[in-house]
Design a protein around this motif. Sequence first.
Motif, short mmCIF file in Angstrom:
data_model
loop_
_atom_site.label_atom_id
_atom_site.label_comp_id
_atom_site.label_asym_id
_atom_site.label_seq_id
_atom_site.Cartn_x
_atom_site.Cartn_y
_atom_site.Cartn_z
N UNK A 35 0.83 -1.21 0.00
CA UNK A 35 0.00 0.00 0.00
C UNK A 35 0.86 1.26 0.00
N UNK A 36 1.94 1.24 0.76
CA UNK A 36 2.82 2.41 0.80
C UNK A 36 3.46 2.66 -0.56
N UNK A 37 3.89 1.60 -1.23
CA UNK A 37 4.56 1.76 -2.53
C UNK A 37 3.63 2.31 -3.61
N UNK A 38 2.34 2.08 -3.48
CA UNK A 38 1.39 2.64 -4.44
C UNK A 38 1.37 4.17 -4.36
N UNK A 39 1.75 4.69 -3.22
CA UNK A 39 1.58 6.12 -2.96
C UNK A 39 2.87 6.91 -2.96
N UNK A 40 3.99 6.24 -3.10
CA UNK A 40 5.28 6.91 -2.98
C UNK A 40 6.14 6.66 -4.21
N UNK A 41 6.91 7.64 -4.58
CA UNK A 41 7.92 7.49 -5.63
C UNK A 41 9.26 7.92 -5.05
N UNK A 42 10.26 7.09 -5.24
CA UNK A 42 11.61 7.37 -4.73
C UNK A 42 12.54 7.59 -5.91
N UNK A 43 13.17 8.75 -5.93
CA UNK A 43 14.15 9.06 -6.97
C UNK A 43 15.51 9.24 -6.30
N UNK A 44 16.38 8.22 -6.37
CA UNK A 44 17.70 8.34 -5.75
C UNK A 44 18.63 9.19 -6.60
N UNK A 45 19.80 9.52 -6.05
CA UNK A 45 20.74 10.35 -6.80
C UNK A 45 21.34 9.61 -7.99
N UNK A 46 21.40 8.27 -7.91
CA UNK A 46 21.89 7.47 -9.03
C UNK A 46 20.88 6.35 -9.27
N UNK A 47 19.78 6.63 -9.98
CA UNK A 47 18.72 5.64 -10.13
C UNK A 47 19.15 4.46 -10.98
N UNK A 48 18.63 3.28 -10.65
CA UNK A 48 18.89 2.09 -11.45
C UNK A 48 17.92 2.07 -12.62
N UNK A 49 18.45 1.90 -13.81
CA UNK A 49 17.64 1.78 -15.01
C UNK A 49 18.06 0.52 -15.76
N UNK A 50 17.11 -0.12 -16.42
CA UNK A 50 17.44 -1.32 -17.21
C UNK A 50 18.13 -0.89 -18.50
N UNK A 51 19.44 -1.13 -18.56
CA UNK A 51 20.25 -0.56 -19.63
C UNK A 51 20.00 -1.18 -20.99
N UNK A 52 19.39 -2.37 -21.04
CA UNK A 52 19.14 -3.01 -22.33
C UNK A 52 17.77 -2.65 -22.90
N UNK A 53 17.06 -1.78 -22.22
CA UNK A 53 15.81 -1.25 -22.75
C UNK A 53 16.07 0.10 -23.40
N UNK A 54 15.27 0.44 -24.38
CA UNK A 54 15.30 1.80 -24.90
C UNK A 54 14.56 2.71 -23.92
N UNK A 55 14.70 4.01 -24.12
CA UNK A 55 14.00 4.96 -23.25
C UNK A 55 12.49 4.74 -23.33
N UNK A 56 11.98 4.53 -24.53
CA UNK A 56 10.54 4.30 -24.69
C UNK A 56 10.10 3.01 -24.01
#
Length: 244
Positions: free
Chosen positions: A74-95
């Motif tokens: 329930x908490x995660x539905x309501x919160x967004x966390x943006x760290x200083x170095x976010x993890x992104x899936x590098x093999x995906x395109x931006x879209x």
Amino acid sequence: MHPAIELDDARKTFGTLRAVDGLTLRVPRGELFGFLGPNGAGKTTTIKMLCGLLRPTAGRVRVAGFDPIAEGAEARKRIAYIPDSPFLYERLTAAEFFEFVGRLHGIPSRRIAEERERQFALFDLADAADTLVREFSHGMRQRLIYAATFLRDPEVYVVDEPFIGLDPRAIRLIQNLLRERVNAGATVFLTTHILALIEDFADRIGILQRGRLVACGTMAELRVHYGADRRLEDVFFDLTEGGW
């Protein structure tokens, strides 16, 4: 209605280290709260407790009325966390990454497509939509994570160093967008070392030192206590002299 963020005598220890030491704080809905402190003061530990990434050693933590550990879903539905170095899936395109985030949170395909067009134009990512994330600079990664976060439109934004790697235009854009979200009723809890930006940006400011909240209030209230002509930088250095 519950405050957006509540900490009651929250503590987190690592062995003999008291990273957060009896922190009590209320952040109401619709507020932009600046959470400041020197390196090692306990800011990131506090954020991780808010996001359910760390369990408090003692005390109480609530986000939008929910315990981030016991009621994590329930908490995660309501919160967004943006760290200083976010993890992104590098093999995906931006879209693809943008669509992945949308589907993960159950957002309808039509809205994902509409928002992608809007957000990518806003963050100057349209020409890089089909580029793999691994090719992105740090600044582009930051812009992509913000675009995906604004797609979700959560109740609470927790942002750790939101301006690292961004140019002045992007910084101004992020400031304006976060302020828009706050004006619409969301809450923003952010940390930064850029004191000059936060002085006029935050509704209230809290200063953490050695895991304890040593000051909290609007800039006007801080000046009442620490001097009418004082800038945030002056108050910060007075209260955190010596660091750890």
